[in-house]
Design an enzyme around this catalytic site. Structure first.
Site, short mmCIF file in Angstrom:
data_model
loop_
_atom_site.label_atom_id
_atom_site.label_comp_id
_atom_site.label_asym_id
_atom_site.label_seq_id
_atom_site.Cartn_x
_atom_site.Cartn_y
_atom_site.Cartn_z
N LYS A 117 0.82 -1.22 0.00
CA LYS A 117 0.00 0.00 0.00
C LYS A 117 0.85 1.27 0.00
O LYS A 117 0.49 2.27 -0.60
CB LYS A 117 -0.99 -0.01 1.18
CG LYS A 117 -0.46 0.38 2.55
CD LYS A 117 0.32 -0.71 3.23
CE LYS A 117 -0.51 -1.92 3.57
NZ LYS A 117 0.23 -2.95 4.33
N VAL A 144 -5.34 -2.81 -0.08
CA VAL A 144 -6.33 -2.19 0.79
C VAL A 144 -7.29 -3.25 1.29
O VAL A 144 -7.89 -3.98 0.49
CB VAL A 144 -7.12 -1.08 0.05
CG1 VAL A 144 -8.14 -0.44 0.98
CG2 VAL A 144 -6.18 -0.01 -0.50
N GLY A 146 -6.92 -6.09 2.84
CA GLY A 146 -6.57 -7.51 2.84
C GLY A 146 -7.44 -8.32 1.89
O GLY A 146 -7.46 -8.11 0.69
N GLY A 199 0.16 -12.66 14.62
CA GLY A 199 0.64 -12.31 13.29
C GLY A 199 -0.11 -11.17 12.64
O GLY A 199 0.06 -10.90 11.45
N GLU A 202 3.20 -6.20 13.24
CA GLU A 202 4.64 -6.37 13.10
C GLU A 202 5.32 -6.15 14.45
O GLU A 202 4.73 -5.63 15.40
CB GLU A 202 5.19 -5.38 12.07
CG GLU A 202 4.58 -5.51 10.69
CD GLU A 202 5.00 -6.77 9.98
OE1 GLU A 202 6.01 -7.39 10.39
OE2 GLU A 202 4.31 -7.15 9.01
N ASP A 213 -0.47 3.37 8.11
CA ASP A 213 -0.92 2.30 7.21
C ASP A 213 -2.30 2.63 6.65
O ASP A 213 -2.53 2.56 5.44
CB ASP A 213 -0.95 0.98 7.98
CG ASP A 213 -1.54 -0.16 7.17
OD1 ASP A 213 -0.80 -0.80 6.42
OD2 ASP A 213 -2.76 -0.40 7.30
N LYS A 217 -3.74 3.57 2.64
CA LYS A 217 -4.86 2.88 2.00
C LYS A 217 -5.97 3.86 1.65
O LYS A 217 -6.60 3.74 0.59
CB LYS A 217 -5.39 1.80 2.95
CG LYS A 217 -4.39 0.69 3.22
CD LYS A 217 -4.88 -0.24 4.32
CE LYS A 217 -3.88 -1.35 4.60
NZ LYS A 217 -4.31 -2.19 5.74
N GLY A 314 -3.51 -10.12 8.51
CA GLY A 314 -3.14 -11.52 8.56
C GLY A 314 -2.72 -12.04 7.20
O GLY A 314 -3.14 -11.54 6.16
#
Length: 436
Positions: A117, A144, A146, A199, A202, A213, A217, A314
């Protein structure tokens, strides 16, 4: 390591993919998403998608026995870009060196699929134009939300409408954290640690929790849905790190919950856009989002509201979107056509809405009185006041609900009051967001 042949940087025409022939894939990056994509490609579900090469730095620590032996592993990016792959799958993340890799792949006539992204927010129009010129594809549906197909849902899905507003939860990590705080009473630190263990986050979660983030997006969605050029750096972003359990108690009493919300709308030739924690109705699509879910609500002039929702953060959900893009490329669709020209407009976070404000006043100061007087002097009305001391709170706090007003006007008032020493720490402001 054997030397690799030098790359020819002259523009080369794309090699058309012949129907029924395998689509050869070079995978750049074998992290969480890269492993999940490789798992799908090695499952046998899509035999015409052939994983040929995996690139990663210090590749020996990444090798896994379940990848078929004919797949080559390398830590030489030159070898990866010079391979006979039809598609370069960029899952390394970040802007550089990913930008250079993608550009070089397109110049060599290779199609590219990416979930990056940041790269698309910063260089999307340029790379799309290069792909068009080269007669190949650049697909980024996983960039964007997932596994939620929001980009193709917005365009071409809603191209027949005129979109006026975008509002959503675009970061599954923050949604997991805030939902855990709401439903199980966890502190933010504990919820973040849980997200990392699963997960969803990060080791360095800064981009997620600080809204960077989500704003990248949002910039992609603005470009796709509004046909406007939005620099992510111009979009105001507020961190969720200052949200406390007390805020959930106050929000619940007011009939709301808290989510990280990204929103954008067009107003009088200006793009209003921001990302940050906000109060939302628990019964709305935003408030109903659980765990790592993402939600996007679009509002069109003709079609009204459309809701997209599903798993966001994920490896597995993102891998589904990546493989869907690979299938689109393998289907030999024609190269992207030039879309409407992007228009640059001013960007502001000056929404008009009601606001929640938590303040921590010194015990010796009439903070509420001072705030009320300053707000009234700026034409801003106080709707309500909540004060329920909790023995576990380090400092007692107050929650104010402010009537609909300009975001920037309220921020100026709060900064003015802070500079006078009336508040013990910076106030937390959260908009009260309704989906329509």
């Amino acid at each position: 390591m054997n030397a690799s042949p030098a790359l020819d940087f002259r523009e080369q025409p794309a090699r058309p993919l012949v129907a029924q022939q395998p689509c050869r894939i070079a995978l750049l990056g074998f992290g969480t998403v890269g492993r999940a994509v490789a798992t799908i490609l090695q499952s046998g579900s899509f035999p015409h998608l052939r994983l040929e090469l995996i690139y990663n730095r210090r590749v020996d620590r990444k090798r896994v026995p379940w990848v078929q032996p004919q797949v080559r592993w390398t830590d030489d990016i030159e070898q990866a870009l010079a391979s006979d792959a039809d598609v370069v799958l960029e899952l390394a993340g970040g802007i550089e060196p990913a930008y250079s890799w993608v550009k070089r792949a397109l110049l060599r006539g290779k199609s590219v699929v990416t979930a990056n992204k940041k790269l698309i927010a910063a260089h999307g129009p340029e790379l799309l134009e290069l792909a068009r010129r080269q007669g190949c594809r650049l697909e980024f549906g996983a960039a964007v939300a997932g596994g939620v197909p929001v980009l193709c849902g917005v365009s071409p899905g809603l191209s027949g409408d005129r979109l006026l507003r975008l509002c959503g939860i675009l970061n599954g990590t923050c949604n997991y954290i805030l939902h855990a705080m709401e439903s199980r009473g966890l502190t933010l630190d504990l919820a973040l640690r849980e997200a990392q263990q699963r997960g969803y986050a990060e080791a360095d979660p800064t981009d997620d929790v600080d809204g960077l983030d989500a704003r990248a997006k949002l910039a992609i969605l603005v470009r796709t849905g509004f046909h406007l050029q939005a620099d992510p750096e111009q979009v105001a972003a507020q961190s969720v790190l200052r949200v406390q359990p007390a805020d959930f108690r106050y929000a619940r009493e007011l009939g709301y919950t808290i989510r990280q919300v990204a929103r954008a709308e067009l107003k009088s030739g200006m793009l209003l856009a921001e990302v940050g924690p906000a109060l939302v109705s628990p019964n709305s699509p935003l408030g109903s989002a659980r765990n790592n879910q993402n939600v996007l609500i679009t509002t069109g002039q003709y079609g009204g509201e459309t809701v997209f929702a599903g798993a966001g953060a994920g490896g597995a959900p993102t891998a589904v979107a990546v493989v869907s893009d690979l299938l689109a490329v393998a289907a030999s669709r024609p190269a992207v056509l030039a879309g409407p020209a992007l228009v640059a407009v001013p960007v502001s976070n000056d929404f008009r809405c009601r606001h929640y404000v938590r303040v921590t006043p010194p015990q010796t100061t009439d903070a509420v009185g001072a705030l009320r007087r300053t707000l009234t002097g700026r034409g801003i009305s106080l709707r309500g006041l909540l004060h329920h001391p909790d023995p576990h709170d380090r400092r007692p706090s107050l929650a104010l609900v402010v009537e609909e007003c300009s975001t920037q006007a309220l921020e100026k008032v709060l900064e003015e009051v802070r500079q006078t020493g009336v508040l013990a720490e910076q106030a937390l402001r959260m908009p009260i967001v309704t989906s329509s």
